[in-house]
Design an enzyme around this catalytic site. Structure first.
Site, PDB file in Angstrom:
ATOM      1  CG  HIS A 169     -14.371  -1.439  -3.807  1.00  0.00           C
ATOM      2  ND1 HIS A 169     -13.977  -2.028  -4.973  1.00  0.00           N
ATOM      3  CD2 HIS A 169     -15.515  -2.073  -3.440  1.00  0.00           C
ATOM      4  CE1 HIS A 169     -14.854  -2.970  -5.316  1.00  0.00           C
ATOM      5  NE2 HIS A 169     -15.796  -3.009  -4.407  1.00  0.00           N
ATOM      6  CB  THR A 212     -15.451  -2.050 -13.968  1.00  0.00           C
ATOM      7  OG1 THR A 212     -15.522  -3.167 -13.077  1.00  0.00           O
ATOM      8  CG2 THR A 212     -16.807  -1.802 -14.593  1.00  0.00           C
ATOM      9  CB  SER A 213     -12.721  -6.879 -15.130  1.00  0.00           C
ATOM     10  OG  SER A 213     -12.681  -6.870 -13.718  1.00  0.00           O
ATOM     11  CD  GLN A 244     -15.969  -1.916  -9.510  1.00  0.00           C
ATOM     12  OE1 GLN A 244     -15.771  -3.066  -9.190  1.00  0.00           O
ATOM     13  NE2 GLN A 244     -16.105  -1.546 -10.760  1.00  0.00           N
ATOM     14  CD  GLU A 278      -9.686  -7.037 -22.446  1.00  0.00           C
ATOM     15  OE1 GLU A 278      -8.743  -7.061 -23.241  1.00  0.00           O
ATOM     16  OE2 GLU A 278      -9.692  -7.639 -21.364  1.00  0.00           O
ATOM     17  CE1 TYR A 328      -4.344  -0.896  -0.509  1.00  0.00           C
ATOM     18  CE2 TYR A 328      -3.443  -2.889   0.457  1.00  0.00           C
ATOM     19  CZ  TYR A 328      -4.431  -2.250  -0.262  1.00  0.00           C
ATOM     20  OH  TYR A 328      -5.505  -2.955  -0.755  1.00  0.00           O
TER      21      TYR A 328
HETATM   22  P1  OAD Z   1      -9.914  -4.682 -13.097  1.00  0.00           P
HETATM   23  O1  OAD Z   1      -8.435  -4.525 -13.063  1.00  0.00           O
HETATM   24  O2  OAD Z   1     -10.518  -5.982 -12.764  1.00  0.00           O
HETATM   25  O3  OAD Z   1     -10.448  -4.299 -14.538  1.00  0.00           O
HETATM   26  C1  OAD Z   1     -10.003  -3.171 -15.236  1.00  0.00           C
HETATM   27  C2  OAD Z   1     -10.807  -3.089 -16.522  1.00  0.00           C
HETATM   28  O4  OAD Z   1     -10.456  -1.882 -17.169  1.00  0.00           O
HETATM   29  C3  OAD Z   1     -10.556  -4.230 -17.506  1.00  0.00           C
HETATM   30  O5  OAD Z   1     -11.801  -4.726 -17.957  1.00  0.00           O
HETATM   31  C4  OAD Z   1      -9.778  -3.558 -18.654  1.00  0.00           C
HETATM   32  O6  OAD Z   1     -10.117  -4.105 -19.914  1.00  0.00           O
HETATM   33  C5  OAD Z   1     -10.280  -2.130 -18.544  1.00  0.00           C
HETATM   34  N1  OAD Z   1      -9.332  -1.117 -19.018  1.00  0.00           N
HETATM   35  C6  OAD Z   1      -7.984  -1.069 -18.861  1.00  0.00           C
HETATM   36  N2  OAD Z   1      -7.477   0.043 -19.382  1.00  0.00           N
HETATM   37  C7  OAD Z   1      -8.520   0.754 -19.899  1.00  0.00           C
HETATM   38  C8  OAD Z   1      -8.649   2.009 -20.573  1.00  0.00           C
HETATM   39  N3  OAD Z   1      -7.598   2.773 -20.836  1.00  0.00           N
HETATM   40  N4  OAD Z   1      -9.894   2.403 -20.952  1.00  0.00           N
HETATM   41  C9  OAD Z   1     -10.982   1.617 -20.696  1.00  0.00           C
HETATM   42  N5  OAD Z   1     -10.921   0.432 -20.055  1.00  0.00           N
HETATM   43  C10 OAD Z   1      -9.713   0.006 -19.652  1.00  0.00           C
HETATM   44  O7  OAD Z   1     -10.502  -3.514 -12.181  1.00  0.00           O
HETATM   45  P2  OAD Z   1     -11.922  -3.342 -11.518  1.00  0.00           P
HETATM   46  O8  OAD Z   1     -13.012  -3.846 -12.391  1.00  0.00           O
HETATM   47  O9  OAD Z   1     -12.010  -1.942 -11.011  1.00  0.00           O
HETATM   48  O10 OAD Z   1     -11.304  -4.075  -5.364  1.00  0.00           O
HETATM   49  O11 OAD Z   1     -11.785  -4.284 -10.284  1.00  0.00           O
HETATM   50  C11 OAD Z   1     -12.783  -4.275  -9.348  1.00  0.00           C
HETATM   51  C12 OAD Z   1     -12.231  -4.358  -7.978  1.00  0.00           C
HETATM   52  O12 OAD Z   1     -11.374  -5.481  -7.873  1.00  0.00           O
HETATM   53  C13 OAD Z   1     -11.335  -3.202  -7.569  1.00  0.00           C
HETATM   54  O13 OAD Z   1     -12.066  -2.131  -7.057  1.00  0.00           O
HETATM   55  C14 OAD Z   1     -10.524  -3.811  -6.526  1.00  0.00           C
HETATM   56  C15 OAD Z   1     -10.176  -5.075  -7.235  1.00  0.00           C
HETATM   57  O14 OAD Z   1      -9.657  -6.006  -6.476  1.00  0.00           O
HETATM   58  C16 OAD Z   1     -10.821  -3.757  -4.178  1.00  0.00           C
HETATM   59  O15 OAD Z   1      -9.767  -3.188  -4.001  1.00  0.00           O
HETATM   60  C17 OAD Z   1     -11.747  -4.195  -3.101  1.00  0.00           C
END
Ligand code: OAD
Length: 222
Positions: A100, A169-170, A82, A196, A48
């Site tokens: 979060h 977000t994924s 998130q 994607e 962190y």
């Molecule tokens: P992820 O890392 O799972 O997903 C990121 C998403 O962003 C993916 O689907 C990528 O394709 C997309 N991405 C990357 N670069 C991009 C760009 N330039 N423009 C558009 N899209 C892009 O992150 P989160 O979905 O936020 O939780 O993950 C959810 C939670 O899981 C987070 O908040 C965190 C994590 O563990 C906690 O910390 C509790």
């Protein structure tokens, strides 16, 4: 609106599940857990402290800014994020639900006191000024529950929305991922903006694939 790590990727913040989600051979998703903190708080704080140092040096991008513009134009606007990086607030978004938590907040594991601390390096084992208990980041880790009040407000905002943009977000972490489905079930138009396709692309009214920093500003062009 619902945002995830992808909206901050172009600011230089590593996402969780991308190829950059590794730190010293640990997956970010393995360190962001209560089990990891219980087993080795110093390792989790080192991770962190690294994230705080990194995020302290970056700033918001065109996608964050476009959402500030959108909020100025739309009468009722809620931004559910998130992300714990605080970049939406830094950009000037006002009605933000950080479901979060926030990386710049720390919480005492003994007395529960929460305070803001923008010092990038909290040291190996930071303790509470009040009671001497071990501090932890005030973020929600895997396996932990979200603040029920914040989650309730997020669900309510999703249910009454007419349009929901789901950006970067994924869509694999619950309950955040279900918010778009809540919105859609209640009659909203939902659009995904992601590099994607995701598991939710098929249920979206629109799926726009490309960089958030390019697509989101185009959506709010007058
Ligand atoms: P992820 O890392 O799972 O997903 C990121 C998403 O962003 C993916 O689907 C990528 O394709 C997309 N991405 C990357 N670069 C991009 C760009 N330039 N423009 C558009 N899209 C892009 O992150 P989160 O979905 O936020 O939780 O993950 C959810 C939670 O899981 C987070 O908040 C965190 C994590 O563990 C906690 O910390 C509790």
């Amino acid at each position: 609106m619902l945002t995830g790590a992808g909206i901050s990727a172009e600011s230089g913040v590593p996402t969780f599940r991308g190829a950059d989600g590794l730190w010293k051979n640990h997956r970010a998703t393995d360190l962001a857990t209560p089990q990891a903190f219980a087993a080795d708080p110093e390792l989790v704080w080192e991770f962190y402290n690294w994230r705080r140092g990194l995020i302290g040096k970056v700033t918001f991008n065109a996608a964050h800014q476009a959402l500030v513009t959108l909020e100025e134009r739309v009468p009722a606007f809620t931004l559910i994020t998130q992300n714990v990086d605080g970049l939406h607030l830094l950009a000037g978004s006002r009605n933000v639900l950080e479901i979060h938590g926030n990386l710049w907040k720390v919480r005492c594991t003994r007395c529960g006191r929460i305070r803001l601390d923008r010092n990038p390096d909290m040291g190996r084992r930071p303790v509470c000024e009040e009671c001497g208990g071990l501090l932890r980041p005030h973020v929600v880790w895997f396996g932990e529950s979200l603040d029920p009040d914040l989650l309730g407000r997020a669900v309510e905002a999703a249910r009454i929305s007419q349009v929901m943009l789901v950006i970067g977000t994924s869509a694999v972490v619950q309950p955040a991922a279900s918010l778009a489905l809540e919105a859609k079930a209640a009659g909203a138009r939902v659009a995904e903006i992601n590099l994607e396709p995701t598991g939710q692309s098929g249920t979206m009214d629109y799926a726009l694939h490309g960089k958030a920093g390019e697509i989101v500003p185009r959506l709010v062009e007058p």
